[in-house]
Design a protein around this motif. Structure first.
Motif, PDB file in Angstrom:
ATOM      1  N   ASP A   1      -4.204   5.865  -7.656  1.00 34.77           N
ATOM      2  CA  ASP A   1      -3.608   7.042  -8.919  1.00 34.77           C
ATOM      3  C   ASP A   1      -2.135   6.762  -9.187  1.00 34.77           C
ATOM      4  O   ASP A   1      -2.087   6.787 -10.467  1.00 34.77           O
ATOM      5  CB  ASP A   1      -4.162   8.444  -8.194  1.00 34.77           C
ATOM      6  CG  ASP A   1      -5.434   8.889  -8.239  1.00 34.77           C
ATOM      7  OD1 ASP A   1      -6.172   7.956  -8.911  1.00 34.77           O
ATOM      8  OD2 ASP A   1      -5.729   9.852  -7.599  1.00 34.77           O
ATOM      9  N   GLN A   2      -1.634   6.477  -8.179  1.00 37.57           N
ATOM     10  CA  GLN A   2      -0.039   6.369  -8.359  1.00 37.57           C
ATOM     11  C   GLN A   2       0.087   5.164  -9.279  1.00 37.57           C
ATOM     12  O   GLN A   2       1.399   5.171  -9.947  1.00 37.57           O
ATOM     13  CB  GLN A   2       0.791   6.558  -7.213  1.00 37.57           C
ATOM     14  CG  GLN A   2       0.967   7.656  -6.289  1.00 37.57           C
ATOM     15  CD  GLN A   2       1.363   7.709  -5.246  1.00 37.57           C
ATOM     16  OE1 GLN A   2       1.386   6.757  -4.384  1.00 37.57           O
ATOM     17  NE2 GLN A   2       2.264   8.677  -4.777  1.00 37.57           N
ATOM     18  N   PHE A   3      -0.391   4.111  -9.216  1.00 43.44           N
ATOM     19  CA  PHE A   3      -0.304   3.095  -9.953  1.00 43.44           C
ATOM     20  C   PHE A   3      -0.397   3.295 -11.451  1.00 43.44           C
ATOM     21  O   PHE A   3       0.267   2.904 -12.543  1.00 43.44           O
ATOM     22  CB  PHE A   3      -1.329   1.894  -9.701  1.00 43.44           C
ATOM     23  CG  PHE A   3      -0.813   1.009  -8.901  1.00 43.44           C
ATOM     24  CD1 PHE A   3       0.024  -0.029  -9.145  1.00 43.44           C
ATOM     25  CD2 PHE A   3      -1.505   0.998  -7.358  1.00 43.44           C
ATOM     26  CE1 PHE A   3       0.453  -1.127  -8.038  1.00 43.44           C
ATOM     27  CE2 PHE A   3      -1.080   0.004  -6.526  1.00 43.44           C
ATOM     28  CZ  PHE A   3      -0.256  -0.912  -6.819  1.00 43.44           C
TER      29      PHE A   3
ATOM     30  N   TYR B   1       0.855  -1.223   0.074  1.00 45.07           N
ATOM     31  CA  TYR B   1       0.040   0.048   0.219  1.00 45.07           C
ATOM     32  C   TYR B   1       1.145   1.417  -0.044  1.00 45.07           C
ATOM     33  O   TYR B   1       0.465   2.310   0.445  1.00 45.07           O
ATOM     34  CB  TYR B   1      -0.953  -0.060   1.018  1.00 45.07           C
ATOM     35  CG  TYR B   1      -1.998  -0.942   1.081  1.00 45.07           C
ATOM     36  CD1 TYR B   1      -3.051  -1.084   0.568  1.00 45.07           C
ATOM     37  CD2 TYR B   1      -1.711  -2.214   1.479  1.00 45.07           C
ATOM     38  CE1 TYR B   1      -4.253  -1.898   0.144  1.00 45.07           C
ATOM     39  CE2 TYR B   1      -2.802  -3.501   1.630  1.00 45.07           C
ATOM     40  CZ  TYR B   1      -3.888  -3.107   0.717  1.00 45.07           C
ATOM     41  OH  TYR B   1      -4.643  -3.988   0.770  1.00 45.07           O
ATOM     42  N   SER B   2       1.913   1.180  -0.540  1.00 43.38           N
ATOM     43  CA  SER B   2       3.025   2.366  -0.422  1.00 43.38           C
ATOM     44  C   SER B   2       2.534   3.235  -1.790  1.00 43.38           C
ATOM     45  O   SER B   2       3.093   4.370  -1.670  1.00 43.38           O
ATOM     46  CB  SER B   2       4.530   1.831  -0.623  1.00 43.38           C
ATOM     47  OG  SER B   2       4.794   1.236  -1.969  1.00 43.38           O
ATOM     48  N   LEU B   3       1.878   2.829  -2.597  1.00 50.00           N
ATOM     49  CA  LEU B   3       1.327   3.333  -3.848  1.00 50.00           C
ATOM     50  C   LEU B   3      -0.043   3.810  -3.703  1.00 50.00           C
ATOM     51  O   LEU B   3      -0.966   2.797  -3.164  1.00 50.00           O
ATOM     52  CB  LEU B   3       1.566   2.852  -4.919  1.00 50.00           C
ATOM     53  CG  LEU B   3       3.058   2.591  -5.509  1.00 50.00           C
ATOM     54  CD1 LEU B   3       3.090   1.912  -6.726  1.00 50.00           C
ATOM     55  CD2 LEU B   3       3.848   3.945  -5.809  1.00 50.00           C
ATOM     56  N   SER B   4      -0.775   4.899  -3.912  1.00 52.00           N
ATOM     57  CA  SER B   4      -2.083   5.163  -4.074  1.00 52.00           C
ATOM     58  C   SER B   4      -2.589   4.528  -5.190  1.00 52.00           C
ATOM     59  O   SER B   4      -2.013   4.198  -6.310  1.00 52.00           O
ATOM     60  CB  SER B   4      -2.459   6.821  -3.932  1.00 52.00           C
ATOM     61  OG  SER B   4      -2.019   7.255  -5.148  1.00 52.00           O
TER      62      SER B   4
ATOM     63  N   ALA C   1       0.240   6.447 -12.531  1.00 48.84           N
ATOM     64  CA  ALA C   1       1.148   7.416 -13.001  1.00 48.84           C
ATOM     65  C   ALA C   1       2.257   7.246 -14.044  1.00 48.84           C
ATOM     66  O   ALA C   1       2.637   6.085 -14.312  1.00 48.84           O
ATOM     67  CB  ALA C   1       2.019   7.909 -11.694  1.00 48.84           C
TER      68      ALA C   1
END
Length: 573
Positions: free
Chosen positions: A568-570, A563-566, A572
């Motif tokens: 949305d960040q996946f 869960y280190s990425l949101s 990006a």
């Protein structure tokens, strides 16, 4: 390519993984004599090779076809299915009181394996019928059983299960199909179901749909779901198919593989005239359906064996014929690619993994029979190994089919060689009947935590008493340590490591069953069988078992980093 039925291997695994001789000591299965088993395995091998195998290419390239009147199977399939019915192959494991032979489920498993190795898509028709028989046997009324089971037992009628809807997917509790009481004890069914394998076809006189739906006032979620028997054709006073039952085939899916298996979108009650019968009590639909679903999960794991066996046979045949390059250590003239070390590695891995998957699924089938006999602990053991058989069996099917393409090289990527079909057919198996991720979640949730680890510890203890190979003993210890960690971990951490844990436990179980088979080879007279089995067992224990040990850290890593990425960040750039 012709089919070589794996008859000797099946007979050996029925003995040393399913324990068929012990089962035959029970009065219920006393008919499962060695002579009868040999006749069944030989007979289904001859039948499948002669009647079903020649159709598999047509099934893939032509496939089932939608028409406004219903689904039409490729030429040859209706006749081949009738031959299956006339040969009595559908009756092997069916109840004796309805015309079946009532032989052990493990024997029916071997029969179904051979049919699926010949034509995996085609074999889905009897696979689903077996599940419908199981559900009606346990939950249907006496009248329903008398009217439907005799025809299902022979295969004259086929069965389906209807769970999935467009908006629901794996969340069965979100389904919206409705069942309204008619007033005469029957129900009016309205709704749409998707992904219904063999939801329609022209091979049998009737199709018996088992449909999940909600009744008026039912609570939300799975507690409000009931199960209904909805035939394609209503039965007349004599029990024969009569008027159509207002079920429309909206379309069939254009799939990656399994083209011989029509996957239908079905619409029930477009004209308000689809009539069904309640199976069991209102609100008890999920319990009844899971009787069918658990059966289906084992048979999907068996599909992994089917496709692995077929892919391995094709790869071995190609590797023996394809001449390319000299062997590096000898030089000289080009040799058949089976003489090159890396091709040998792939072929031995395919062979070993196929044997491992077969041992695991047959072992689970033997537990079905022991649970039927009321053997103490069998139901708990069956519940534990079912997700292993489904998930690991299908993972192996995909791996072996992919390796089969690799053995063929560039020719494997060309459809005409037939190697690609196995991979395309296999790829659905880790997805349907509960994705393999759901199987892993079930393993660490219900099966591991549900009894505080007692069931899995009993399995570890039994394996510990037999295991002799050093790497397998190390894997057993590592897997036990992960299980104990899982029991103390929170739910998200357990789920994060559930898949590698399932692979560890399944590999350990397969290794145990293969090592047991290796010890029994002194009883076998066929030197080629012994040599092949010894080589495959050694490869599995020496090379595949150590790989599974490496999954321990991943199994206990928890959610750290996941869960280190949101979301949305996946996405990006």
């Amino acid at each position: 390519m012709d089919l070589t039925p794996a008859t000797a291997e099946q007979r050996f695994v029925l003995t040393h993984a399913a324990g068929i001789e012990t089962l035959a000591e029970a009065e219920r299965f006393a008919d499962a004599t060695p002579d009868l088993l040999d006749a069944i395995l030989t007979g289904i091998g001859d039948f499948a090779a002669g009647e079903w195998r020649p159709l598999t290419r047509k099934g893939d390239t032509v496939g089932a076809r939608w028409t406004p009147e219903g689904v039409v199977m490729p030429d040859g399939y209706p006749a081949a299915y009738r031959a299956y019915v006339e040969g009595g192959w559908g009756t092997i494991g069916s109840p004796a009181e309805y015309g079946g032979q009532a032989l052990p489920f493990a024997v029916a498993t071997a029969v179904l394996e051979t049919l699926g190795t010949a034509d995996m898509g085609f074999a889905l028709a009897p696979t689903l019928t077996v599940g419908a028989i199981e559900a009606l046997t346990h939950h249907g009324s006496a009248e329903q059983q008398a009217r439907y089971l005799p025809k299902l037992a022979t295969g004259e009628w086929t069965g389906t299960m209807n769970l999935t809807e467009p908006q629901a997917g794996s969340d069965v509790g979100a389904l919206t199909t409705r069942a309204e009481p008619v007033g005469d004890g029957n129900w009016r069914i309205t709704g749409t179901k998707i992904y219904i394998s063999f939801g329609d076809h022209d091979m049998a006189d009737n199709i018996v749909h088992l449909v999940l739906a909600r009744t008026p006032g039912a609570p939300a979620g799975t507690k409000g779901i009931s199960l209904f028997l909805v035939p394609k054709f209503r039965l007349d006073a004599d029990g024969n198919p009569g008027a159509p039952n207002d079920i429309r085939v909206v379309s069939i899916e254009h799939k990656m593989g399994l083209h011989a298996s029509p996957t239908c979108v079905l619409s029930f009650g477009d004209n308000g005239d689809c009539i069904g019968e309640l199976i069991g009590a209102e609100g008890a639909g999920m319990r009844a359906m899971f009787t069918m679903m658990n059966n289906a999960r084992l048979n999907v794991g068996l599909q992994g064996v089917q496709v692995a066996e077929a892919a391995t046979q094709r790869a071995v045949a190609y590797a023996r014929e394809r001449v390319q390059s000299a062997r590096a250590s000898t030089g000289g003239a080009p040799v058949a690619i089976i003489d090159h070390p890396d091709v040998r590695r792939m072929l031995l891995r395919m062979t070993a993994q196929t044997m491992a998957a077969r041992a695991l699924v047959y072992y689970a089938a033997g537990q079905v029979d022991r649970a039927t006999l009321g053997v103490e602990g069998a139901k708990t053991r069956l519940d534990l190994v079912t997700p292993l058989a489904k998930a690991h069996g299908t993972d192996i099917g995909c791996e072996v089919a992919s390796l089969g393409v690799q053995v063929h090289g560039g020719m494997g990527y060309v459809e005409e060689t037939g190697a690609a079909q196995y991979y395309r057919d296999a790829r659905i198996t880790p997805i349907y009947e509960g994705t393999n991720g759901i199987q892993a979640a079930d393993l660490v949730g219900r099966k591991l935590v549900g009894d505080g680890g007692a069931g899995v510890e009993a399995l570890f203890t039994e394996m510990e008493a037999e295991v002799g190979h050093a790497a397998l003993r190390d894997l057993l210890n590592d897997t036990r340590a992960v299980a104990r960690w899982m029991l103390e971990a929170d739910v998200d951490d357990r789920l994060a490591g559930s898949y590698p844990f399932l692979t560890m436990l399944a590999t350990c179980t397969c290794g145990w069953l293969l090592e047991r088979q290796g010890r029994a080879l002194d009883q076998v007279a066929d030197p080629d069988f012994v040599a092949r089995k010894r080589a495959a067992v050694a490869f599995y224990l020496d090379r595949i078992v150590p790989e599974a040990r490496g999954l321990g850290m991943a199994a206990m890593a928890g959610t750290g980093g996941l869960y280190s990425l949101s979301a949305d960040q996946f996405a990006a750039g």
